[in-house]
Design an enzyme around this catalytic site. Structure first.
Site, PDB file in Angstrom:
ATOM      1  N   TYR A 127     -15.325  11.554 -34.418  1.00 44.58           N
ATOM      2  CA  TYR A 127     -16.731  11.918 -34.258  1.00 44.58           C
ATOM      3  C   TYR A 127     -16.957  13.358 -34.704  1.00 44.58           C
ATOM      4  O   TYR A 127     -17.902  13.649 -35.457  1.00 44.58           O
ATOM      5  CB  TYR A 127     -17.174  11.741 -32.804  1.00 44.58           C
ATOM      6  CG  TYR A 127     -18.589  12.221 -32.577  1.00 44.58           C
ATOM      7  CD1 TYR A 127     -19.667  11.558 -33.155  1.00 44.58           C
ATOM      8  CD2 TYR A 127     -18.851  13.368 -31.814  1.00 44.58           C
ATOM      9  CE1 TYR A 127     -20.974  12.018 -32.974  1.00 44.58           C
ATOM     10  CE2 TYR A 127     -20.141  13.822 -31.624  1.00 44.58           C
ATOM     11  CZ  TYR A 127     -21.202  13.147 -32.210  1.00 44.58           C
ATOM     12  OH  TYR A 127     -22.487  13.601 -32.041  1.00 44.58           O
ATOM     13  N   GLU A 129     -29.126   7.643 -24.842  1.00 44.70           N
ATOM     14  CA  GLU A 129     -28.190   6.517 -24.800  1.00 44.70           C
ATOM     15  C   GLU A 129     -26.848   6.860 -25.446  1.00 44.70           C
ATOM     16  O   GLU A 129     -25.964   6.018 -25.518  1.00 44.70           O
ATOM     17  CB  GLU A 129     -28.796   5.308 -25.528  1.00 44.70           C
ATOM     18  CG  GLU A 129     -30.040   4.754 -24.868  1.00 44.70           C
ATOM     19  CD  GLU A 129     -30.636   3.593 -25.662  1.00 44.70           C
ATOM     20  OE1 GLU A 129     -30.108   3.282 -26.752  1.00 44.70           O
ATOM     21  OE2 GLU A 129     -31.622   3.013 -25.190  1.00 44.70           O
TER      22      GLU A 129
END
Length: 265
Positions: free
Chosen positions: A165, A201
């Site tokens: 990431y 989220e």
């Protein structure tokens, strides 16, 4: 006394059309907040995302000021087709907000699911390139436009369990800087906004739907809200023509870096 001669009628100048803003990942979180913030400023927004049901909800709230577009940024052919055939009045795009992105998993690299790598690389890097490649040539040709890439503080440092990431967000930073050099002299602006901890989220997606693990990320901290980042994005977009905000790093008060959190418990 001679009657005054009538003054010549002034020509009415046509009103400039509202700018068109394209936001990817517009169905939730920072993307949705950016849609709302640009609409509040009078822009028309092309809201692009995979979850078309959520996009229709945006349109039901805001009417004709929103054009919902079902789009998977990972699919270059679809991106080119959809963005190359926007309805009349919705093109050209004046501002592009490359927001679509995600994190998947938080385990050491040697324990990662390679499918998670693919999702992050395809969305965070290739997706940004696909959309930019479809929109940027027109901006350069017209000599105006603004691309705002949503990066992350994770692009500036690395933390355990975030190897891939962090690498994808570092790629966003390098792409943004290179893109700015590539368009230098064209009149097009390139910017990046790097959020720290934002409660959306994001963590639920990262932990594959584990709500308990996602909630623990924000335990004892007041994180940023999506609207906080949207306010920064619209501020970046609202600068005078000669001003470019190259990049902005935004933290909540109790964060000083990845993993550097003051939890008030």
């Amino acid at each position: 006394m001679t009657a005054p001669s009538p003054s010549p009628e002034r020509k009415k100048q046509p009103m400039a059309p509202s700018p068109v803003v394209l936001v990817t990942g517009a169905s939730s979180g920072i993307g949705r907040a950016c849609v709302e913030a640009f609409l509040a400023q009078g822009a028309r927004v092309v809201a692009a995302a995979r979850r078309s049901d959520r996009l229709e909800d945006l349109r039901s709230q805001h009417g004709d000021a929103v054009l919902p577009v079902s789009l998977d940024v990972r699919d270059r052919a679809q991106v080119d087709e959809v963005l190359g055939s926007l309805p009349e009045g919705w093109s050209p795009v004046d501002v592009l907000v490359n927001n679509a992105g995600l994190a998947r998993g938080k385990t050491p690299l040697h324990k990662d699911d390679p499918d998670d790598w693919d999702q992050m690389l395809d969305t965070n890097v290739r997706g940004l390139l696909n959309v930019s490649g479809a929109v940027l040539p027109g901006m350069v040709e017209r000599g105006s436009g603004h691309v705002i890439n949503i990066g992350s503080n994770a692009g500036r440092e690395v933390y355990p369990g975030g190897t891939v990431y962090c690498a994808t967000k570092a790629a966003v930073e390098r792409i943004t800087r290179g893109m700015r050099m590539d368009v230098l002299g064209s009149g097009v602006k390139i910017s990046e906004v790097d959020p720290g901890m934002v409660e959306t989220e994001f963590s639920e997606v990262r932990f594959h739907g584990d709500k308990e693990a996602a909630a623990a990320v924000y335990d004892g901290v007041t994180p940023l809200a999506a609207a906080d980042i949207a306010n920064v994005v619209t501020w970046v977009a609202d600068q005078p023509p000669h001003v470019v905000i190259a990049d902005v790093l935004v933290y909540p008060l109790d964060q000083a870096g990845s993993g550097k959190i003051a939890r008030r418990k």
